[in-house]
Write a protein that holds these residues in place. Structure first.
Motif, PDB file in Angstrom:
ATOM      1  N   LEU A   1      -2.989  -6.548  -9.868  1.00 33.30           N
ATOM      2  CA  LEU A   1      -3.676  -5.967  -8.716  1.00 33.30           C
ATOM      3  C   LEU A   1      -5.088  -6.538  -8.592  1.00 33.30           C
ATOM      4  CD1 LEU A   1      -3.309  -4.099  -6.341  1.00 33.30           C
ATOM      5  CD2 LEU A   1      -3.971  -2.179  -7.786  1.00 33.30           C
ATOM      6  N   VAL A   2      -5.741  -6.791  -9.710  1.00 35.63           N
ATOM      7  CA  VAL A   2      -7.073  -7.403  -9.673  1.00 35.63           C
ATOM      8  C   VAL A   2      -6.990  -8.781  -9.017  1.00 35.63           C
ATOM      9  CG1 VAL A   2      -8.920  -8.369 -11.110  1.00 35.63           C
ATOM     10  CG2 VAL A   2      -7.992  -6.108 -11.629  1.00 35.63           C
TER      11      VAL A   2
ATOM     12  N   SER B   1       0.830  -1.202   0.000  1.00 33.64           N
ATOM     13  CA  SER B   1       0.000   0.000   0.000  1.00 33.64           C
ATOM     14  C   SER B   1       0.868   1.257   0.000  1.00 33.64           C
ATOM     15  CB  SER B   1      -0.947  -0.001   1.207  1.00 33.64           C
ATOM     16  OG  SER B   1      -1.781   1.137   1.174  1.00 33.64           O
ATOM     17  N   ALA B   2       1.922   1.249   0.794  1.00 33.38           N
ATOM     18  CA  ALA B   2       2.832   2.401   0.828  1.00 33.38           C
ATOM     19  C   ALA B   2       3.506   2.597  -0.530  1.00 33.38           C
ATOM     20  CB  ALA B   2       3.886   2.208   1.921  1.00 33.38           C
ATOM     21  N   ALA B   3       3.897   1.507  -1.178  1.00 31.81           N
ATOM     22  CA  ALA B   3       4.523   1.610  -2.500  1.00 31.81           C
ATOM     23  C   ALA B   3       3.526   2.152  -3.525  1.00 31.81           C
ATOM     24  CB  ALA B   3       5.055   0.241  -2.941  1.00 31.81           C
ATOM     25  N   LEU B   4       2.271   1.718  -3.433  1.00 29.69           N
ATOM     26  CA  LEU B   4       1.247   2.217  -4.349  1.00 29.69           C
ATOM     27  C   LEU B   4       0.978   3.705  -4.112  1.00 29.69           C
ATOM     28  CD1 LEU B   4      -1.190  -0.834  -4.284  1.00 29.69           C
ATOM     29  CD2 LEU B   4       0.223  -0.075  -6.222  1.00 29.69           C
TER      30      LEU B   4
ATOM     31  N   GLU C   1     -10.539  -3.806  -0.160  1.00 31.76           N
ATOM     32  CA  GLU C   1     -11.069  -2.460  -0.411  1.00 31.76           C
ATOM     33  C   GLU C   1      -9.951  -1.432  -0.569  1.00 31.76           C
ATOM     34  OE1 GLU C   1     -13.566   0.437  -1.431  1.00 31.76           O
ATOM     35  OE2 GLU C   1     -14.057  -1.680  -1.249  1.00 31.76           O
ATOM     36  N   ILE C   2      -8.930  -1.522   0.247  1.00 32.82           N
ATOM     37  CA  ILE C   2      -7.793  -0.595   0.132  1.00 32.82           C
ATOM     38  C   ILE C   2      -7.131  -0.740  -1.233  1.00 32.82           C
ATOM     39  CG2 ILE C   2      -5.458  -0.123   0.997  1.00 32.82           C
ATOM     40  CD1 ILE C   2      -6.585  -0.796   3.829  1.00 32.82           C
ATOM     41  N   LEU C   3      -6.921  -1.964  -1.667  1.00 30.49           N
ATOM     42  CA  LEU C   3      -6.295  -2.191  -2.974  1.00 30.49           C
ATOM     43  C   LEU C   3      -7.214  -1.757  -4.111  1.00 30.49           C
ATOM     44  CD1 LEU C   3      -4.504  -5.614  -2.368  1.00 30.49           C
ATOM     45  CD2 LEU C   3      -3.520  -3.305  -2.323  1.00 30.49           C
TER      46      LEU C   3
ATOM     47  N   ARG D   1      -6.286   0.955  -6.965  1.00 29.83           N
ATOM     48  CA  ARG D   1      -6.469   0.657  -8.386  1.00 29.83           C
ATOM     49  C   ARG D   1      -7.279   1.757  -9.071  1.00 29.83           C
ATOM     50  NH1 ARG D   1     -10.230  -2.713 -11.525  1.00 29.83           N
ATOM     51  NH2 ARG D   1      -9.136  -3.309 -13.430  1.00 29.83           N
ATOM     52  N   ALA D   2      -8.364   2.178  -8.444  1.00 32.02           N
ATOM     53  CA  ALA D   2      -9.193   3.240  -9.026  1.00 32.02           C
ATOM     54  C   ALA D   2      -8.400   4.544  -9.153  1.00 32.02           C
ATOM     55  CB  ALA D   2     -10.448   3.450  -8.183  1.00 32.02           C
TER      56      ALA D   2
END
Length: 183
Positions: A79-80, A7-10, A93-95, A99-100
């Motif tokens: 990611l999907v 999540s931090a990398a995203l 939900e976070i991912l 993605r959105a």
């Protein structure tokens, strides 16, 4: 902490994409204002962000592979696939939100790069080889060396900016997001 690190990398990748969008918008505004003297600077700024994005993509790939392994998925999971394979809780939900956000940024970047390309194309008169920008006549008889050098420098800066804009697409990120850019 695998999913937290992903999540931090995203988030970091999103931040760099936002900065890239800002740099493209800055370049667009300078082009619209006719400030060609700043083109080499704006192109360098775009290029610097693109260089950092390569690092961020690598960091994301490493973190994603670690999460995939932790969740029993193939290392190259999109990611999907990570969203579908997420354990019960908030990670799916976070991912999905990442993605959105990333897909939205990719769409904006595509539009900004297209606009920048069009503006740079418009700097050249129709039928020209792309060597001299509009408003800058080619060297004529008696043209001094400084004027010719300035014209060649502007033409080179335009070509460099075009080449850098071609590199702004993020096909690997699009593929990671499951290749559904704009949906």
């Amino acid at each position: 902490m695998g999913a937290s690190d992903l999540s931090a990398a995203l988030w970091q990748e999103r931040r760099e994409l936002e900065l890239l969008l800002f740099r493209l918008e800055t370049q667009r505004l300078h082009l619209l204002a006719g400030n060609l003297q700043w083109l080499s600077f704006t192109a360098s700024e775009v290029e610097n962000v693109l260089d950092r994005l390569r690092f961020e993509a690598l960091a994301r790939s490493v973190e994603s592979a670690a999460v995939a392994a932790e969740w029993g998925l193939p290392a190259q999971a999109t990611l999907v696939e990570l969203i579908a394979g997420a354990p019960a809780g908030t990670w799916a939900e976070i991912l999905r939100e990442h993605r959105a956000g990333l897909r939205n940024l990719l769409g904006q970047l595509s539009a900004a790069a297209s606009t920048g390309q069009q503006l740079l194309r418009n700097l050249n008169p129709p039928g020209s080889s792309g060597a001299s920008p509009v408003g800058v006549a080619g060297p004529g008889p008696g043209a001094d060396t400084a004027e010719t050098l300035d014209q060649l420098t502007v033409a080179a800066n335009i070509e460099r900016a075009r080449n850098i804009l071609r590199r702004t697409s993020q096909p690997m990120l699009d593929q990671y997001l499951d290749g559904e850019l704009g949906q």
